[in-house]
Each structure stands twice: as structure tokens, then as C-alpha cells.
Design a protein around this motif. Structure first.
Motif, PDB file in Angstrom:
ATOM      1  N   PHE A 152       0.844  -1.188   0.000  1.00  0.00           N
ATOM      2  CA  PHE A 152       0.000   0.000   0.000  1.00  0.00           C
ATOM      3  C   PHE A 152       0.886   1.247   0.000  1.00  0.00           C
ATOM      4  O   PHE A 152       1.825   1.357   0.786  1.00  0.00           O
ATOM      5  CB  PHE A 152      -0.928  -0.010   1.214  1.00  0.00           C
ATOM      6  N   HIS A 153       0.547   2.179  -0.887  1.00  0.00           N
ATOM      7  CA  HIS A 153       1.387   3.349  -1.142  1.00  0.00           C
ATOM      8  C   HIS A 153       0.645   4.633  -0.816  1.00  0.00           C
ATOM      9  O   HIS A 153      -0.583   4.680  -0.879  1.00  0.00           O
ATOM     10  CB  HIS A 153       1.805   3.369  -2.618  1.00  0.00           C
ATOM     11  N   GLN A 154       1.402   5.657  -0.506  1.00  0.00           N
ATOM     12  CA  GLN A 154       0.794   6.956  -0.210  1.00  0.00           C
ATOM     13  C   GLN A 154       1.019   7.912  -1.372  1.00  0.00           C
ATOM     14  O   GLN A 154       2.028   7.853  -2.069  1.00  0.00           O
ATOM     15  CB  GLN A 154       1.385   7.543   1.068  1.00  0.00           C
ATOM     16  N   GLY A 155       0.033   8.776  -1.600  1.00  0.00           N
ATOM     17  CA  GLY A 155       0.156   9.764  -2.662  1.00  0.00           C
ATOM     18  C   GLY A 155      -0.238   9.214  -4.016  1.00  0.00           C
ATOM     19  O   GLY A 155      -0.500   8.023  -4.185  1.00  0.00           O
ATOM     20  N   ASP A 156      -0.296  10.101  -4.987  1.00  0.00           N
ATOM     21  CA  ASP A 156      -0.707   9.733  -6.338  1.00  0.00           C
ATOM     22  C   ASP A 156       0.493   9.191  -7.103  1.00  0.00           C
ATOM     23  O   ASP A 156       1.241   9.940  -7.728  1.00  0.00           O
ATOM     24  CB  ASP A 156      -1.297  10.943  -7.059  1.00  0.00           C
ATOM     25  N   LYS A 157       0.674   7.874  -7.035  1.00  0.00           N
ATOM     26  CA  LYS A 157       1.790   7.225  -7.721  1.00  0.00           C
ATOM     27  C   LYS A 157       1.293   6.206  -8.737  1.00  0.00           C
ATOM     28  O   LYS A 157       1.995   5.255  -9.067  1.00  0.00           O
ATOM     29  CB  LYS A 157       2.710   6.546  -6.709  1.00  0.00           C
ATOM     30  N   GLY A 159       0.638   3.979 -11.676  1.00  0.00           N
ATOM     31  CA  GLY A 159       1.484   3.620 -12.803  1.00  0.00           C
ATOM     32  C   GLY A 159       2.934   3.366 -12.441  1.00  0.00           C
ATOM     33  O   GLY A 159       3.681   2.774 -13.226  1.00  0.00           O
ATOM     34  N   MET A 160       3.357   3.786 -11.252  1.00  0.00           N
ATOM     35  CA  MET A 160       4.718   3.520 -10.801  1.00  0.00           C
ATOM     36  C   MET A 160       4.820   2.089 -10.268  1.00  0.00           C
ATOM     37  O   MET A 160       3.807   1.452  -9.950  1.00  0.00           O
ATOM     38  CB  MET A 160       5.121   4.510  -9.705  1.00  0.00           C
ATOM     39  N   TYR A 161       6.033   1.596 -10.122  1.00  0.00           N
ATOM     40  CA  TYR A 161       6.276   0.294  -9.506  1.00  0.00           C
ATOM     41  C   TYR A 161       6.751   0.491  -8.074  1.00  0.00           C
ATOM     42  O   TYR A 161       7.267   1.570  -7.724  1.00  0.00           O
ATOM     43  CB  TYR A 161       7.309  -0.497 -10.312  1.00  0.00           C
ATOM     44  N   LYS A 162       6.572  -0.532  -7.274  1.00  0.00           N
ATOM     45  CA  LYS A 162       6.890  -0.392  -5.851  1.00  0.00           C
ATOM     46  C   LYS A 162       8.334   0.031  -5.624  1.00  0.00           C
ATOM     47  O   LYS A 162       8.636   0.776  -4.686  1.00  0.00           O
ATOM     48  CB  LYS A 162       6.576  -1.690  -5.100  1.00  0.00           C
ATOM     49  N   GLU A 163       9.239  -0.423  -6.490  1.00  0.00           N
ATOM     50  CA  GLU A 163      10.653  -0.085  -6.334  1.00  0.00           C
ATOM     51  C   GLU A 163      10.923   1.402  -6.584  1.00  0.00           C
ATOM     52  O   GLU A 163      11.947   1.937  -6.155  1.00  0.00           O
ATOM     53  CB  GLU A 163      11.514  -0.912  -7.303  1.00  0.00           C
ATOM     54  N   GLN A 164       9.995   2.048  -7.268  1.00  0.00           N
ATOM     55  CA  GLN A 164      10.145   3.471  -7.578  1.00  0.00           C
ATOM     56  C   GLN A 164       9.547   4.377  -6.511  1.00  0.00           C
ATOM     57  O   GLN A 164       9.683   5.603  -6.604  1.00  0.00           O
ATOM     58  CB  GLN A 164       9.478   3.774  -8.931  1.00  0.00           C
ATOM     59  N   ILE A 169       6.369   2.123   2.564  1.00  0.00           N
ATOM     60  CA  ILE A 169       5.300   1.285   2.024  1.00  0.00           C
ATOM     61  C   ILE A 169       4.708   0.448   3.151  1.00  0.00           C
ATOM     62  O   ILE A 169       5.435  -0.126   3.959  1.00  0.00           O
ATOM     63  CB  ILE A 169       5.841   0.374   0.902  1.00  0.00           C
ATOM     64  N   LYS A 170       3.393   0.378   3.187  1.00  0.00           N
ATOM     65  CA  LYS A 170       2.693  -0.427   4.193  1.00  0.00           C
ATOM     66  C   LYS A 170       2.291  -1.771   3.581  1.00  0.00           C
ATOM     67  O   LYS A 170       2.133  -1.891   2.364  1.00  0.00           O
ATOM     68  CB  LYS A 170       1.438   0.296   4.673  1.00  0.00           C
ATOM     69  N   THR A 171       2.100  -2.762   4.439  1.00  0.00           N
ATOM     70  CA  THR A 171       1.599  -4.059   3.980  1.00  0.00           C
ATOM     71  C   THR A 171       0.616  -4.625   4.998  1.00  0.00           C
ATOM     72  O   THR A 171       0.672  -4.303   6.184  1.00  0.00           O
ATOM     73  CB  THR A 171       2.720  -5.100   3.794  1.00  0.00           C
ATOM     74  N   VAL A 172      -0.280  -5.467   4.506  1.00  0.00           N
ATOM     75  CA  VAL A 172      -1.029  -6.384   5.362  1.00  0.00           C
ATOM     76  C   VAL A 172      -0.270  -7.698   5.235  1.00  0.00           C
ATOM     77  O   VAL A 172      -0.270  -8.310   4.165  1.00  0.00           O
ATOM     78  CB  VAL A 172      -2.486  -6.543   4.894  1.00  0.00           C
ATOM     79  N   PRO A 173       0.453  -8.131   6.278  1.00  0.00           N
ATOM     80  CA  PRO A 173       1.352  -9.289   6.154  1.00  0.00           C
ATOM     81  C   PRO A 173       0.652 -10.520   5.593  1.00  0.00           C
ATOM     82  O   PRO A 173      -0.527 -10.762   5.862  1.00  0.00           O
ATOM     83  CB  PRO A 173       1.819  -9.520   7.593  1.00  0.00           C
ATOM     84  N   TRP A 174       1.424 -11.277   4.794  1.00  0.00           N
ATOM     85  CA  TRP A 174       0.889 -12.499   4.195  1.00  0.00           C
ATOM     86  C   TRP A 174       0.654 -13.562   5.260  1.00  0.00           C
ATOM     87  O   TRP A 174       1.568 -13.951   5.985  1.00  0.00           O
ATOM     88  CB  TRP A 174       1.852 -13.040   3.142  1.00  0.00           C
ATOM     89  N   LYS A 175      -0.550 -14.023   5.350  1.00  0.00           N
ATOM     90  CA  LYS A 175      -0.917 -15.151   6.198  1.00  0.00           C
ATOM     91  C   LYS A 175      -2.134 -15.802   5.572  1.00  0.00           C
ATOM     92  O   LYS A 175      -3.108 -15.099   5.237  1.00  0.00           O
ATOM     93  CB  LYS A 175      -1.231 -14.702   7.633  1.00  0.00           C
TER      94      LYS A 175
END
Length: 212
Positions: A152-157, A159-164, A169-175
Motif C-alpha cells: 500500500f502506497h501513499q500519494g498519487d503514484k 502507474g509507478m512500480y513499488k521499487e520506484q 510502504i505499508k503491507t497487510v502481512p501475508w498469512k
């Protein structure tokens, strides 16, 4: 009828809007059924570009539909209380029926769709908010035991990729049998990837879609 645990995540609403974590979504019998469908599925090579839509889970949809439709109205109220506008509030979109109609019934004024979705090894899907026709987005991690969560990303991004993304960056951990839920809006920016594990990434995607 089995319900599941839903908890609002304590993130900065100015950056991420509202996201709810969903826990213990499926029964053990449903998880067995889901894994049987996964075992017989072949993920196409194209799933490295965009996620592959797998089998529809109609019996699970029949159980979840009244639950998520009932949740929708209460979630819309929370967005309103927090001063966050969702796409259905925006007259620029072609879903103005839902601006004031928060009471949903599958097959009457919306469609609830529940299906398997796979991301092949190597997929790196760019940041997006989900479309306005998805009145509610609800995703559950199902296989394997370890994989990449949604980012999950903040701001208007868009079309960008997470590495950019230069911001945290926030996550809901995988379980397994855990996931998240939100209503699409300008702040619901997220991305998904399968770049760290040598397995396909399987989730169950449940959406409420506009029909009017």
C-alpha cells in the motif's frame, strides 16, 4: 453462517485512506476446496504481466455475498465520518446511483464476484487504486504459506512500480486465510508482486461490482 473478523488498520488516513484487515475468512472445508482448485489449475505465462483470473467460487460467493453487501453500508458510513470521498461519491464517474444508495443486494443492484487469482513468478504489477466499478475490494491470501503481501502506497503514484516509490510502504502481512478490504478512492493506492519466491501467488478476490 460463518462470519469473519474485520478490524480497521491504524494507518494515517490522510496517506492511505481506510483499510480493514480480514481474519479467518474461510472455513476449513472451504480452504480444502480452494486448495483442490489450485492444485488442478495451470497458471498461464501471461500471469507474469497481469494476474490470472482463475476459477469462480460460486458456493463461497453465495455465503459471502450477503455479508459483504451488509458491510458495504457500514464502511461507506465510516468513510463519510472520516471525511474521505470514495469514487462512488464523485459525479464524474458513471456510478452516480451509488452516491446515495448504500444498501446493496447481490443480483438486484450489484454483482458479487468471488474467484481465484494467481500471480506467476516474476509478476510486478504497478500501483493503482482499483476502478470505480469495484464498489468494494476484498482480497484473501490463500496459497502458499509464504508469499509477498499486497503493498500500500501513499500519494498519487498510479502507474509507478513499488521499487520506484520513495515513501514508506505499508503491507497487510501475508498469512493464509487473512486479507484486507477497502472501497476504492484516490488514497487506495496499492500494488502486488511475486518477485521474491519460487512459487505462484494465489489469492481469492471478492468484489462488489456496480450494475446500475
Amino acid at each position: 453462517m460463518k462470519n469473519f473478523i474485520i478490524k480497521k488498520i491504524d494507518w494515517d488516513k490522510e496517506k492511505h485512506g481506510l483499510i480493514w484487515q480480514c481474519i479467518d475468512v474461510f472455513t476449513q472445508e472451504e480452504l480444502v476446496y480452494i486448495n483442490k482448485q489450485i492444485a488442478t489449475s495451470v497458471v498461464p505465462a501471461s500471469a507474469i504481466i497481469a494476474a490470472y483470473q482463475g476459477q469462480f467460487l460460486s458456493s463461497i460467493r453465495d455465503r459471502l455475498a450477503p455479508i459483504v453487501c451488509d458491510l458495504y453500508s457500514s464502511l461507506r458510513q465510516e468513510y463519510k465520518n472520516e471525511g474521505i470521498s470514495v469514487f462512488a461519491d464523485n459525479d464524474a464517474y458513471s456510478i452516480t446511483y451509488y452516491k446515495h444508495c448504500w444498501t446493496l443486494t447481490h443480483g438486484l443492484n450489484c454483482t458479487v464476484d468471488v474467484h481465484l487469482q494467481a500471480a506467476a513468478q516474476g509478476l510486478n504489477y504497478p500501483i493503482h487504486p482499483d476502478t470505480e466499478n469495484k464498489l468494494l475490494s476484498f482480497l484473501v491470501y490463500v496459497s502458499p504459506k509464504e508469499q509477498e503481501p499486497t503493498y500500500f502506497h501513499q500519494g498519487d503514484k498510479e502507474g509507478m512500480y513499488k521499487e520506484q516509490d520513495p515513501d514508506p510502504i505499508k503491507t497487510v502481512p501475508w498469512k493464509v486465510n487473512t486479507g484486507y478490504m477497502f472501497i476504492a478512492n484516490d488514497l487506495s493506492m496499492h500494488s502486488c508482486a511475486n518477485t521474491k519466491f519460487n512459487t505462484d501467488r494465489w489469492v481469492v478476490m471478492c468484489t462488489i461490482r456496480a450494475t446500475l
